[in-house]
Scaffold this motif. Structure first.
Motif, PDB file in Angstrom:
ATOM      1  N   MET A  42       0.840  -1.169   0.000  1.00  0.00           N
ATOM      2  CA  MET A  42       0.000   0.000   0.000  1.00  0.00           C
ATOM      3  C   MET A  42       0.889   1.237   0.000  1.00  0.00           C
ATOM      4  SD  MET A  42      -3.131   0.291   2.649  1.00  0.00           S
ATOM      5  CE  MET A  42      -4.727   0.578   2.014  1.00  0.00           C
ATOM      6  N   LYS A  43       0.586   2.180  -0.856  1.00  0.00           N
ATOM      7  CA  LYS A  43       1.392   3.395  -0.927  1.00  0.00           C
ATOM      8  C   LYS A  43       1.214   4.231   0.335  1.00  0.00           C
ATOM      9  CE  LYS A  43       1.537   4.074  -5.878  1.00  0.00           C
ATOM     10  NZ  LYS A  43       1.209   4.977  -6.960  1.00  0.00           N
ATOM     11  N   THR A  44       2.238   4.988   0.640  1.00  0.00           N
ATOM     12  CA  THR A  44       2.217   5.813   1.838  1.00  0.00           C
ATOM     13  C   THR A  44       1.122   6.873   1.770  1.00  0.00           C
ATOM     14  OG1 THR A  44       4.588   5.488   2.044  1.00  0.00           O
ATOM     15  CG2 THR A  44       3.629   7.268   3.322  1.00  0.00           C
ATOM     16  N   SER A  45       0.947   7.477   0.612  1.00  0.00           N
ATOM     17  CA  SER A  45      -0.083   8.518   0.493  1.00  0.00           C
ATOM     18  C   SER A  45      -1.478   7.930   0.663  1.00  0.00           C
ATOM     19  CB  SER A  45       0.034   9.230  -0.852  1.00  0.00           C
ATOM     20  OG  SER A  45      -0.127   8.310  -1.909  1.00  0.00           O
ATOM     21  N   LEU A  46      -1.676   6.694   0.210  1.00  0.00           N
ATOM     22  CA  LEU A  46      -2.969   6.037   0.381  1.00  0.00           C
ATOM     23  C   LEU A  46      -3.216   5.716   1.850  1.00  0.00           C
ATOM     24  CD1 LEU A  46      -5.455   4.893  -0.996  1.00  0.00           C
ATOM     25  CD2 LEU A  46      -4.228   2.743  -1.266  1.00  0.00           C
ATOM     26  N   LYS A  47      -2.168   5.292   2.554  1.00  0.00           N
ATOM     27  CA  LYS A  47      -2.297   5.013   3.985  1.00  0.00           C
ATOM     28  C   LYS A  47      -2.646   6.281   4.758  1.00  0.00           C
ATOM     29  CE  LYS A  47       0.901   1.133   4.212  1.00  0.00           C
ATOM     30  NZ  LYS A  47       2.187   0.657   4.741  1.00  0.00           N
ATOM     31  N   ILE A  48      -1.962   7.358   4.419  1.00  0.00           N
ATOM     32  CA  ILE A  48      -2.222   8.636   5.102  1.00  0.00           C
ATOM     33  C   ILE A  48      -3.646   9.097   4.823  1.00  0.00           C
ATOM     34  CG2 ILE A  48      -1.600  11.081   5.174  1.00  0.00           C
ATOM     35  CD1 ILE A  48       1.299  10.193   4.724  1.00  0.00           C
ATOM     36  N   ALA A  49      -4.086   8.958   3.572  1.00  0.00           N
ATOM     37  CA  ALA A  49      -5.451   9.359   3.220  1.00  0.00           C
ATOM     38  C   ALA A  49      -6.473   8.511   3.964  1.00  0.00           C
ATOM     39  CB  ALA A  49      -5.655   9.243   1.716  1.00  0.00           C
ATOM     40  N   LEU A  50      -6.210   7.212   4.113  1.00  0.00           N
ATOM     41  CA  LEU A  50      -7.128   6.331   4.829  1.00  0.00           C
ATOM     42  C   LEU A  50      -7.204   6.698   6.305  1.00  0.00           C
ATOM     43  CD1 LEU A  50      -8.947   3.837   4.627  1.00  0.00           C
ATOM     44  CD2 LEU A  50      -6.947   2.456   5.126  1.00  0.00           C
ATOM     45  N   VAL A  51      -6.066   6.984   6.918  1.00  0.00           N
ATOM     46  CA  VAL A  51      -6.051   7.375   8.328  1.00  0.00           C
ATOM     47  C   VAL A  51      -6.789   8.702   8.516  1.00  0.00           C
ATOM     48  CG1 VAL A  51      -4.538   8.162  10.203  1.00  0.00           C
ATOM     49  CG2 VAL A  51      -3.979   6.088   8.929  1.00  0.00           C
ATOM     50  N   LEU A  52      -6.556   9.645   7.635  1.00  0.00           N
ATOM     51  CA  LEU A  52      -7.247  10.935   7.736  1.00  0.00           C
ATOM     52  C   LEU A  52      -8.751  10.782   7.530  1.00  0.00           C
ATOM     53  CD1 LEU A  52      -4.759  13.351   5.935  1.00  0.00           C
ATOM     54  CD2 LEU A  52      -5.236  13.170   8.378  1.00  0.00           C
ATOM     55  N   LEU A  53      -9.152   9.901   6.625  1.00  0.00           N
ATOM     56  CA  LEU A  53     -10.576   9.654   6.396  1.00  0.00           C
ATOM     57  C   LEU A  53     -11.225   9.060   7.638  1.00  0.00           C
ATOM     58  CD1 LEU A  53     -12.990   9.518   4.406  1.00  0.00           C
ATOM     59  CD2 LEU A  53     -12.242   7.181   3.926  1.00  0.00           C
ATOM     60  N   ILE A  54     -10.573   8.068   8.232  1.00  0.00           N
ATOM     61  CA  ILE A  54     -11.124   7.455   9.441  1.00  0.00           C
ATOM     62  C   ILE A  54     -11.184   8.474  10.579  1.00  0.00           C
ATOM     63  CG2 ILE A  54     -10.656   5.729  11.229  1.00  0.00           C
ATOM     64  CD1 ILE A  54      -9.573   3.938   8.967  1.00  0.00           C
ATOM     65  N   PHE A  55     -10.117   9.265  10.738  1.00  0.00           N
ATOM     66  CA  PHE A  55     -10.109  10.292  11.780  1.00  0.00           C
ATOM     67  C   PHE A  55     -11.212  11.322  11.538  1.00  0.00           C
ATOM     68  CE2 PHE A  55      -8.492  14.316  13.576  1.00  0.00           C
ATOM     69  CZ  PHE A  55      -8.419  13.920  14.900  1.00  0.00           C
ATOM     70  N   GLY A  56     -11.381  11.747  10.284  1.00  0.00           N
ATOM     71  CA  GLY A  56     -12.418  12.718   9.954  1.00  0.00           C
ATOM     72  C   GLY A  56     -13.812  12.183  10.219  1.00  0.00           C
ATOM     73  N   LEU A  57     -14.054  10.929   9.849  1.00  0.00           N
ATOM     74  CA  LEU A  57     -15.367  10.327  10.110  1.00  0.00           C
ATOM     75  C   LEU A  57     -15.621  10.178  11.602  1.00  0.00           C
ATOM     76  CD1 LEU A  57     -15.569   7.617   7.310  1.00  0.00           C
ATOM     77  CD2 LEU A  57     -16.823   9.771   7.456  1.00  0.00           C
ATOM     78  N   THR A  58     -14.571   9.909  12.366  1.00  0.00           N
ATOM     79  CA  THR A  58     -14.720   9.809  13.810  1.00  0.00           C
ATOM     80  C   THR A  58     -15.104  11.163  14.406  1.00  0.00           C
ATOM     81  OG1 THR A  58     -13.058   8.064  13.881  1.00  0.00           O
ATOM     82  CG2 THR A  58     -13.557   9.154  15.953  1.00  0.00           C
ATOM     83  N   ILE A  59     -14.478  12.215  13.935  1.00  0.00           N
ATOM     84  CA  ILE A  59     -14.789  13.564  14.435  1.00  0.00           C
ATOM     85  C   ILE A  59     -16.203  13.977  14.041  1.00  0.00           C
ATOM     86  CG2 ILE A  59     -14.152  16.011  14.252  1.00  0.00           C
ATOM     87  CD1 ILE A  59     -12.245  14.362  15.946  1.00  0.00           C
ATOM     88  N   VAL A  60     -16.600  13.674  12.801  1.00  0.00           N
ATOM     89  CA  VAL A  60     -17.912  14.092  12.309  1.00  0.00           C
ATOM     90  C   VAL A  60     -19.037  13.340  13.017  1.00  0.00           C
ATOM     91  CG1 VAL A  60     -19.393  14.066  10.261  1.00  0.00           C
ATOM     92  CG2 VAL A  60     -17.048  14.834  10.084  1.00  0.00           C
ATOM     93  N   SER A  61     -18.791  12.097  13.395  1.00  0.00           N
ATOM     94  CA  SER A  61     -19.859  11.276  13.957  1.00  0.00           C
ATOM     95  C   SER A  61     -19.995  11.411  15.472  1.00  0.00           C
ATOM     96  CB  SER A  61     -19.625   9.807  13.594  1.00  0.00           C
ATOM     97  OG  SER A  61     -18.464   9.333  14.237  1.00  0.00           O
ATOM     98  N   VAL A  62     -19.475  12.474  16.049  1.00  0.00           N
ATOM     99  CA  VAL A  62     -19.567  12.673  17.493  1.00  0.00           C
ATOM    100  C   VAL A  62     -21.001  13.011  17.860  1.00  0.00           C
ATOM    101  CG1 VAL A  62     -18.846  14.143  19.408  1.00  0.00           C
ATOM    102  CG2 VAL A  62     -17.190  13.408  17.710  1.00  0.00           C
TER     103      VAL A  62
END
Length: 92
Positions: free
Chosen positions: A1-21
């Motif tokens: 898995m490319k590093t940029s894809l990993k970073i994007a996936l982590v940011l997406l999960i973090f963003g969804l966690t923040i939004v779903s509070v």
């Protein structure tokens, strides 16, 4: 898995966690009774207690974020030389 894809996936999960509070209204039985009594009389104790829960909930996420930042800065590659020499490779 490319590093940029990993970073994007982590940011997406973090963003969804923040939004779903959702508001947290869970307290122990004694705290819930005190909050119910104070809320009916017009006190702001309930809001203060819920804000305290949010602060306590944010502390582990903040600690992980700081640890991740320190790890990233410590293990970040610096001054990597990628020049290839045209010499033959001798394995003997």
């Amino acid at each position: 898995m490319k590093t940029s894809l990993k970073i994007a996936l982590v940011l997406l999960i973090f963003g969804l966690t923040i939004v779903s509070v959702m508001p947290a209204f869970a307290q122990c039985a004694q705290c819930a009774a005190a909050v119910k009594t104070n809320a009916s009389s017009g006190s702001v104790t309930a809001k203060g207690l819920n804000d305290g829960i949010y602060i306590l909930l944010a502390a582990p996420y903040l600690a992980v974020a700081i640890g991740g930042y320190v790890w990233y800065k410590k293990y970040k590659r610096k001054d990597v030389n990628l020049e290839m020499h045209n010499e033959k490779l001798h394995l003997n």
